[in-house]
Structures are given as structure tokens and as C-alpha cells.
Design a protein around this motif. Structure first.
Motif, PDB file in Angstrom:
ATOM      1  N   LYS A 187       0.819  -1.211   0.000  1.00  0.00           N
ATOM      2  CA  LYS A 187       0.000   0.000   0.000  1.00  0.00           C
ATOM      3  C   LYS A 187       0.853   1.261   0.000  1.00  0.00           C
ATOM      4  N   ASP A 194      -0.377  -5.392 -10.945  1.00  0.00           N
ATOM      5  CA  ASP A 194      -1.283  -4.282 -10.633  1.00  0.00           C
ATOM      6  C   ASP A 194      -0.939  -2.997 -11.382  1.00  0.00           C
ATOM      7  N   ARG A 251      -4.032   1.624 -10.058  1.00  0.00           N
ATOM      8  CA  ARG A 251      -4.192   2.599  -8.980  1.00  0.00           C
ATOM      9  C   ARG A 251      -3.190   3.731  -9.178  1.00  0.00           C
ATOM     10  N   ASN A 274     -11.970  -0.303  -9.280  1.00  0.00           N
ATOM     11  CA  ASN A 274     -11.240  -1.388  -8.622  1.00  0.00           C
ATOM     12  C   ASN A 274     -11.479  -1.397  -7.118  1.00  0.00           C
ATOM     13  N   ASN A 275     -11.535  -0.220  -6.521  1.00  0.00           N
ATOM     14  CA  ASN A 275     -11.817  -0.129  -5.088  1.00  0.00           C
ATOM     15  C   ASN A 275     -13.209  -0.675  -4.772  1.00  0.00           C
ATOM     16  N   ALA A 293     -13.152  -4.582  -5.021  1.00  0.00           N
ATOM     17  CA  ALA A 293     -12.453  -5.214  -3.904  1.00  0.00           C
ATOM     18  C   ALA A 293     -13.230  -5.074  -2.601  1.00  0.00           C
ATOM     19  N   GLU A 294     -13.776  -3.893  -2.362  1.00  0.00           N
ATOM     20  CA  GLU A 294     -14.515  -3.674  -1.119  1.00  0.00           C
ATOM     21  C   GLU A 294     -15.771  -4.531  -1.051  1.00  0.00           C
ATOM     22  N   TYR A 341     -14.386  -8.341  -0.491  1.00  0.00           N
ATOM     23  CA  TYR A 341     -13.840  -8.557   0.850  1.00  0.00           C
ATOM     24  C   TYR A 341     -14.925  -8.374   1.913  1.00  0.00           C
ATOM     25  N   SER A 349      -4.720  -7.603  -1.324  1.00  0.00           N
ATOM     26  CA  SER A 349      -4.598  -7.133  -2.699  1.00  0.00           C
ATOM     27  C   SER A 349      -5.956  -6.748  -3.256  1.00  0.00           C
ATOM     28  N   TYR A 350      -6.006  -5.606  -3.949  1.00  0.00           N
ATOM     29  CA  TYR A 350      -7.219  -5.200  -4.636  1.00  0.00           C
ATOM     30  C   TYR A 350      -7.284  -5.801  -6.043  1.00  0.00           C
TER      31      TYR A 350
END
Length: 356
Positions: free
Chosen positions: A156, A172, A176, A263-264, A267-268, A271, A290-291
Motif C-alpha cells: 500500500k 497491478d 491505482r 477497482n476499489n 475489492a470492497e 472482501y 490485494s485489490y
């Protein structure tokens, strides 16, 4: 019906890119010739290379003084090209060992000089990113791997170092926003998030080259490829063209800001479901997840694996099996994976819970 493609690599690509790339195989630039049967020296192919290089610099927001290369051999060849070009005779390098590919990179570097492993997370099967490590000031360069596809961890943040800063961003890249200028050299195999297998992106600061004191074989010298604009030997034209189309797609839709937001969200959502659903558990440390690659397990495989696998197949979910080093499942959510695919996976996870 197009399947929901969670494959860890080669990656999912935008449908519009696949369409344009397939058309170019039959008739490129209205030449009535295929992209893969014309000279790489032709103005049409040179224009592809020029645009691909320009898009990389633009999307990364790089200042002057960087060269962009499209090479061959995958990230695996970069494991040795990096020390060849950056480690001085009798020099040393520092490596952060966060997974299988970081380990392979370190092993190659050991053939060139002294290598210090500043952090290693193998004690917990690479399920976290080491913290609090120090990079020796006398190292010629520091090498890190930004994202670990096998174990589902991601850096991160990156340390400030007093040496050259090198990063393998194979899985990646362009996902990002980062200050890409903090790195002196970035490399990435295209097949994880940018295009088909066959080419490797290298972004290198020009001023750092030619200072090792060692003789570098011509083909392995970055300066060779800079001088010939990635055409010292015949380039993998199709892989570069498809990567260019993907970069163009990214720019036209809003660049890295746009895709990072999506992407956020992906992933959110995933997860969140892994943590909420009592049938599943994540494998990576929460702060290092990892995202791009979410790894998770069924808490009771004997009770639920057969049903879950059948539901995934019926739901058109592809490529979800985890790597043998971790087991379970791995959802790779590269740039082109739509949010709807994640939502389809979540519905199956919830349905399994309802049936349990």
C-alpha cells in the motif's frame, strides 16, 4: 454468454479491445493485410509503438528523462536484466521478499553480487507485507514486488530509499494512482493487467544506466533497446498493439483515477462478503489485502466445496481456483473485470450460505 473471467493471468481484456485486436488480425489499418504479417518497420507499426510509449508516459504522469520499452521474456527475464544493468561490479542490492516471484527475482540477482533480503514474509506463507525494514544506504538498488498474485497481498506504500528504486508491477500496473516518478525502474509483464502474453513493459530513468562497470550482453542491455526504440529485434507486434488498445481504452474512459475507483468498489464488495459470510475466510492480512487478487477459503470444504464449485460452474464463473500454494479460491479483479462480475460471484456466495 461471456463468462465472468476471474483468471489470474493471462488476464481479462475489455471487449472493445478484443474486437479491435481481432479485426486487426484480418485487416490492419485498412491495408488489406494482417497486423501479424506486415513489417515491424512499416510506418503503421511504428505508429503503434510510438502511441503505446506515449500513453504509458501520459497515464503515469512521468516527467522527462524516462524511456518506455516493450521487450520480451516476461518479468522473468527482467529478474536478471535488472541486476545486469543496475548492480555495480562488486556491488550489492536489497530485496523485499513477499512471494514466489519476489523470491525468483532475488535468486537471479544473487548471481551478480551481494544481495540483502531486508524483509521476508515466508514465515506465514507470504500472507502479509513486512513492515519496519531498513534498506541499506550502500545498496545499488532496492527491489520490491507491488502485488502478489499467488498470495493475494499488495504493497500500500513504498519506502523512501537512498538508492535506486525498482519495482515489479506485473499484476497491478495501471490499477491505482501512484507517484510513479518515485521509481527509477518499473517492469511489468503485460498479461496480468494490460494485454496478452508476449511483451513486457519497462519504464526506466535514462540517467541511471551505464554505470555498473560490467560488460552487459547486447540483448540484455537496456541502452540497446532504448537506442532502437524497442525494435532491436523483431518485437511482438500483436501483444504491443493489444496493450496499446488497452491503454487507449483506459485513457478514453478517464485514466487511472477512473479505474482505481472501480477497482476499489470491486475489492470492497468482495472482501466485505468474505468477512460477512460465515462460510468463507480470507487468507491475507487485512491491511495488506490485494485489490487485484482476493484469496479466500471455505471454512468447511468437506461440507460445501462440491456445491460451491457446481454453483460457480453454473453461474459462468471462470478461473476462481486458488494457487496450489494457498488452496481455496482466488478472484483476480483486473482492470477489465466489470463490477457486474463481482456482483455475480457475491450472489453465488450468498446463495451457498442460504442453502447451508
Amino acid at each position: 454468454m461471456k463468462k465472468h473471467n476471474f483468471s489470474a493471468g493471462p488476464c481479462i481484456l475489455p471487449e472493445s479491445v478484443l474486437k479491435q485486436a481481432s479485426e486487426a488480425i484480418l485487416n490492419f489499418d485498412d491495408l488489406n493485410l494482417s497486423l501479424i504479417e506486415i513489417s515491424h518497420r512499416s510506418k503503421n507499426v511504428v505508429a503503434v509503438m510510438d502511441e503505446a510509449m506515449a500513453l504509458v508516459k501520459e497515464l503515469m504522469g512521468l516527467p522527462e528523462g524516462y524511456s518506455v520499452l516493450f521487450l520480451q521474456g516476461g518479468a522473468s527475464l527482467e529478474f536478471l536484466m535488472v541486476p545486469y544493468n543496475l548492480m555495480k561490479e562488486g556491488g550489492k542490492a536489497a530485496y523485499l521478499e513477499t512471494g514466489t516471484w519476489a523470491k525468483k527475482a532475488r535468486q537471479e540477482a544473487e548471481a551478480f553480487g551481494d544481495v540483502t533480503v531486508v524483509g521476508n514474509s515466508s514465515d506465514k506463507n507470504f500472507s502479509y507485507i513486512p513492515k519496519g525494514y531498513e534498506v541499506p544506504a550502500d545498496a545499488d538498488y532496492f527491489h520490491s514486488t507491488s502485488n502478489n498474485t499467488i498470495y493475494g497481498t499488495q504493497m500500500k506504500s513504498f519506502p523512501k530509499v537512498n538508492c535506486l528504486n525498482v519495482c515489479d508491477m506485473s499484476s497491478d500496473i495501471f490499477s491505482r494512482n501512484l507517484d510513479f516518478s518515485q521509481f527509477d525502474l518499473i517492469y511489468a509483464g503485460a498479461q496480468k493487467n494490460m494485454g496478452p502474453a508476449g511483451t513486457t513493459l519497462v519504464v526506466v530513468k535514462d540517467e541511471i544506466l551505464g554505470k555498473t562497470g560490467r560488460k552487459i550482453p547486447t540483448m540484455l542491455d537496456y541502452n540497446t533497446h532504448i537506442a532502437k526504440e524497442s525494435m532491436f529485434n523483431t518485437p511482438p507486434v500483436f501483444a504491443i498493439y493489444t496493450s496499446m488498445l488497452t491503454l487507449r481504452w483506459l485513457k478514453e474512459n478517464g485514466g487511472i483515477d477512473w479505474i482505481e475507483n472501480i477497482n476499489n468498489q470491486k475489492a470492497e464488495l468482495l472482501y466485505g462478503e468474505i468477512d460477512r459470510n460465515p462460510l468463507f475466510a480470507g487468507t491475507a492480512a487485512v491491511e495488506d489485502r490485494s485489490y487485484m487478487n482476493a484469496c479466500f477459503l471455505l471454512n468447511d470444504e468437506s461440507a460445501h466445496k462440491e456445491s460451491f464449485d457446481n454453483m460457480l460452474k453454473e453461474g459462468g464463473i471462470n478461473g476462481l481456483n486458488g494457487h496450489r500454494s494457498v488452496g481455496g479460491y482466488r478472484a483476480s479483479m483486473y482492470n477489465a473485470l466489470p463490477l457486474s462480475s463481482v456482483e455475480a460471484l457475491l450472489e453465488i456466495m450468498r446463495e451457498l450460505e442460504r442453502k447451508a
